[in-house]
Design a protein around this motif. Structure first.
Motif, PDB file in Angstrom:
ATOM      1  N   HIS A  37      65.375   2.902   9.326  1.00  0.00           N
ATOM      2  CA  HIS A  37      65.087   2.279  10.621  1.00  0.00           C
ATOM      3  C   HIS A  37      64.116   3.185  11.354  1.00  0.00           C
ATOM      4  CE1 HIS A  37      67.552   4.916  13.143  1.00  0.00           C
ATOM      5  NE2 HIS A  37      68.354   4.977  12.115  1.00  0.00           N
ATOM      6  N   PRO A  38      63.238   2.607  12.159  1.00  0.00           N
ATOM      7  CA  PRO A  38      62.124   3.393  12.698  1.00  0.00           C
ATOM      8  C   PRO A  38      62.512   4.523  13.646  1.00  0.00           C
ATOM      9  CG  PRO A  38      61.609   1.051  12.803  1.00  0.00           C
ATOM     10  CD  PRO A  38      63.056   1.165  12.403  1.00  0.00           C
ATOM     11  N   ALA A  39      63.473   4.293  14.539  1.00  0.00           N
ATOM     12  CA  ALA A  39      63.752   5.343  15.533  1.00  0.00           C
ATOM     13  C   ALA A  39      65.084   5.098  16.213  1.00  0.00           C
ATOM     14  CB  ALA A  39      62.645   5.357  16.590  1.00  0.00           C
ATOM     15  N   PHE A  41      67.746   5.084  19.442  1.00  0.00           N
ATOM     16  CA  PHE A  41      67.665   4.599  20.837  1.00  0.00           C
ATOM     17  C   PHE A  41      66.592   3.528  20.999  1.00  0.00           C
ATOM     18  CE2 PHE A  41      69.452   8.908  21.145  1.00  0.00           C
ATOM     19  CZ  PHE A  41      70.623   8.639  21.833  1.00  0.00           C
ATOM     20  N   THR A  42      66.501   2.656  19.998  1.00  0.00           N
ATOM     21  CA  THR A  42      65.576   1.519  20.108  1.00  0.00           C
ATOM     22  C   THR A  42      66.390   0.241  19.890  1.00  0.00           C
ATOM     23  OG1 THR A  42      65.035   1.826  17.788  1.00  0.00           O
ATOM     24  CG2 THR A  42      63.470   2.716  19.385  1.00  0.00           C
ATOM     25  N   PRO A  43      65.949  -0.873  20.474  1.00  0.00           N
ATOM     26  CA  PRO A  43      66.832  -2.034  20.532  1.00  0.00           C
ATOM     27  C   PRO A  43      67.159  -2.688  19.197  1.00  0.00           C
ATOM     28  CG  PRO A  43      64.692  -2.532  21.519  1.00  0.00           C
ATOM     29  CD  PRO A  43      64.716  -1.052  21.249  1.00  0.00           C
ATOM     30  N   VAL A  44      66.132  -2.971  18.403  1.00  0.00           N
ATOM     31  CA  VAL A  44      66.404  -3.677  17.136  1.00  0.00           C
ATOM     32  C   VAL A  44      67.269  -2.798  16.231  1.00  0.00           C
ATOM     33  CG1 VAL A  44      65.374  -4.734  15.087  1.00  0.00           C
ATOM     34  CG2 VAL A  44      64.241  -4.985  17.307  1.00  0.00           C
ATOM     35  N   CYS A  45      66.932  -1.511  16.165  1.00  0.00           N
ATOM     36  CA  CYS A  45      67.695  -0.588  15.309  1.00  0.00           C
ATOM     37  C   CYS A  45      69.156  -0.532  15.735  1.00  0.00           C
ATOM     38  CB  CYS A  45      67.090   0.814  15.378  1.00  0.00           C
ATOM     39  SG  CYS A  45      65.393   0.875  14.775  1.00  0.00           S
ATOM     40  N   THR A  46      69.404  -0.539  17.025  1.00  0.00           N
ATOM     41  CA  THR A  46      70.780  -0.485  17.519  1.00  0.00           C
ATOM     42  C   THR A  46      71.558  -1.696  17.010  1.00  0.00           C
ATOM     43  OG1 THR A  46      70.011   0.692  19.469  1.00  0.00           O
ATOM     44  CG2 THR A  46      72.183  -0.352  19.630  1.00  0.00           C
ATOM     45  N   THR A 118      54.047   7.796  12.450  1.00  0.00           N
ATOM     46  CA  THR A 118      55.190   8.659  12.773  1.00  0.00           C
ATOM     47  C   THR A 118      56.531   8.052  12.392  1.00  0.00           C
ATOM     48  OG1 THR A 118      55.188   7.731  14.997  1.00  0.00           O
ATOM     49  CG2 THR A 118      54.048   9.840  14.694  1.00  0.00           C
ATOM     50  N   MET A 119      56.678   6.750  12.514  1.00  0.00           N
ATOM     51  CA  MET A 119      57.985   6.123  12.261  1.00  0.00           C
ATOM     52  C   MET A 119      57.993   5.456  10.886  1.00  0.00           C
ATOM     53  SD  MET A 119      58.805   4.157  15.823  1.00  0.00           S
ATOM     54  CE  MET A 119      57.465   3.017  15.602  1.00  0.00           C
ATOM     55  N   THR A 120      59.190   5.297  10.322  1.00  0.00           N
ATOM     56  CA  THR A 120      59.300   4.507   9.091  1.00  0.00           C
ATOM     57  C   THR A 120      59.222   3.018   9.441  1.00  0.00           C
ATOM     58  OG1 THR A 120      61.691   4.341   9.245  1.00  0.00           O
ATOM     59  CG2 THR A 120      60.814   6.211   7.984  1.00  0.00           C
ATOM     60  N   VAL A 121      58.848   2.235   8.446  1.00  0.00           N
ATOM     61  CA  VAL A 121      59.029   0.784   8.554  1.00  0.00           C
ATOM     62  C   VAL A 121      60.502   0.486   8.246  1.00  0.00           C
ATOM     63  CG1 VAL A 121      56.659   0.170   8.010  1.00  0.00           C
ATOM     64  CG2 VAL A 121      58.311   0.494   6.147  1.00  0.00           C
ATOM     65  N   ARG A 122      60.878  -0.779   8.258  1.00  0.00           N
ATOM     66  CA  ARG A 122      62.262  -1.150   7.899  1.00  0.00           C
ATOM     67  C   ARG A 122      62.303  -1.430   6.394  1.00  0.00           C
ATOM     68  NH1 ARG A 122      64.776  -1.611  12.673  1.00  0.00           N
ATOM     69  NH2 ARG A 122      63.421  -2.142  14.414  1.00  0.00           N
ATOM     70  N   SER A 123      62.558  -0.375   5.622  1.00  0.00           N
ATOM     71  CA  SER A 123      62.624  -0.503   4.161  1.00  0.00           C
ATOM     72  C   SER A 123      64.059  -0.732   3.721  1.00  0.00           C
ATOM     73  CB  SER A 123      62.161   0.784   3.483  1.00  0.00           C
ATOM     74  OG  SER A 123      60.847   1.093   3.795  1.00  0.00           O
ATOM     75  N   PRO A 140      58.575  -5.123   9.227  1.00  0.00           N
ATOM     76  CA  PRO A 140      57.973  -4.309  10.291  1.00  0.00           C
ATOM     77  C   PRO A 140      58.997  -3.974  11.377  1.00  0.00           C
ATOM     78  CG  PRO A 140      57.369  -6.602  10.566  1.00  0.00           C
ATOM     79  CD  PRO A 140      58.188  -6.533   9.300  1.00  0.00           C
ATOM     80  N   ALA A 141      58.629  -3.017  12.225  1.00  0.00           N
ATOM     81  CA  ALA A 141      59.562  -2.496  13.238  1.00  0.00           C
ATOM     82  C   ALA A 141      60.129  -3.583  14.144  1.00  0.00           C
ATOM     83  CB  ALA A 141      58.866  -1.428  14.072  1.00  0.00           C
ATOM     84  N   ALA A 142      59.323  -4.579  14.472  1.00  0.00           N
ATOM     85  CA  ALA A 142      59.762  -5.553  15.476  1.00  0.00           C
ATOM     86  C   ALA A 142      60.621  -6.677  14.897  1.00  0.00           C
ATOM     87  CB  ALA A 142      58.539  -6.142  16.187  1.00  0.00           C
TER      88      ALA A 142
HETATM   89  C1  BEZ Z   1      63.336  -1.375  17.747  1.00  0.00           C
HETATM   90  O1  BEZ Z   1      64.264  -0.973  17.068  1.00  0.00           O
HETATM   91  O2  BEZ Z   1      63.495  -2.221  18.607  1.00  0.00           O
HETATM   92  C2  BEZ Z   1      61.954  -0.838  17.527  1.00  0.00           C
HETATM   93  C3  BEZ Z   1      61.804   0.426  16.977  1.00  0.00           C
HETATM   94  C4  BEZ Z   1      60.526   0.920  16.812  1.00  0.00           C
HETATM   95  C5  BEZ Z   1      59.425   0.159  17.179  1.00  0.00           C
HETATM   96  C6  BEZ Z   1      59.611  -1.110  17.711  1.00  0.00           C
HETATM   97  C7  BEZ Z   1      60.891  -1.616  17.887  1.00  0.00           C
END
Ligand code: BEZ
Length: 209
Positions: A37-39, A41-46, A118-123, A140-142
């Motif tokens: 997951h890219p990062a 404290f981000t919404p989609v990842c949560t 800097t961030m990973t994609v969603r692999s 992709p991240a979004a």
């Molecule tokens: C997300 O998890 O919402 C997200 C993370 C990185 C980039 C864009 C969205």
């Protein structure tokens, strides 16, 4: 070149929210799902990590261990875990790898520089008990992933690995499956009694037990 189907899944040792893990030892003889997951404290990842925590029993039923990775440090993962539970109602119940040096991300080609440097994609990497890559997905991240689709695909991989069958479009557990071309009609009559022939190259049978 990126990892391809049939390649050996590289081993690594990493710090995780469940302590230090040797990846291959962690998997043992089970199937594995490694996903990035890219990062933190981000919404989609949560939402994704909570969704996978809720499905842990479903993965376990398929003899599959899950493990996630991001390039954020362990301290960040630990601060984020309560948020995941608060937002999704599910406590993280599988290891989350801290990969600030990008060791795992680079081994598995999870950073796609033209998407983000800097961030990973969603692999997603599905790994078989033989430690070979059986399936890959890249989102992709979004775009959050559908983890029930990963469970469905996992079930297909397990069936097709065992029974010389394939699964058709939109196949679901319990649906008919396809007998592969490697099985002659004579053999099919013995192994899959009552199979039907739609076309000489498309023979269907009930899902093997
Ligand atoms: C997300 O998890 O919402 C997200 C993370 C990185 C980039 C864009 C969205």
């Amino acid at each position: 070149m990126s990892l391809q189907l049939g390649d050996a899944a590289p081993n690594f040792t990493a710090e995780t929210t469940d302590g230090t893990i040797d990846f291959h030892e962690y998997l043992g003889d089970a199937w594995g799902v490694l996903f990035s997951h890219p990062a933190d404290f981000t919404p989609v990842c949560t939402t994704e990590l909570g969704a996978v925590a809720k499905l842990k029993d479903e993965f376990a039923k398929r003899d599959t261990k899950v493990i996630a990775v991001s390039v954020d440090p362990l301290e960040s993962h630990q601060r984020w875990i309560p948020d995941i539970e608060e937002v999704t109602g599910a406590r993280l119940n599988f290891p989350l790898i801290a990969d600030p040096e990008r060791t795992v991300a680079n081994l598995y080609g999870m950073i796609h520089p033209n998407a983000s440097s800097t961030m990973t994609v969603r692999s997603v990497f599905v790994i078989g008990p033989d430690k070979k890559v059986k399936l890959t997905l890249t989102y992709p991240a979004a775009t959050g992933r559908d983890f029930k689709e990963i469970l469905r695909a996992l079930r297909s991989l397990q069936l097709t690995a065992k029974h010389q069958v394939a699964t058709p479009a939109d196949w679901r557990e319990g649906d008919e499956v396809i007998i592969t071309a490697a099985v002659s009609n004579e053999e099919a009559a013995t192994r899959f009694p009552g199979y039907t022939t739609v076309k000489p190259y498309l023979r269907k049978t009930a899902q093997p037990a």
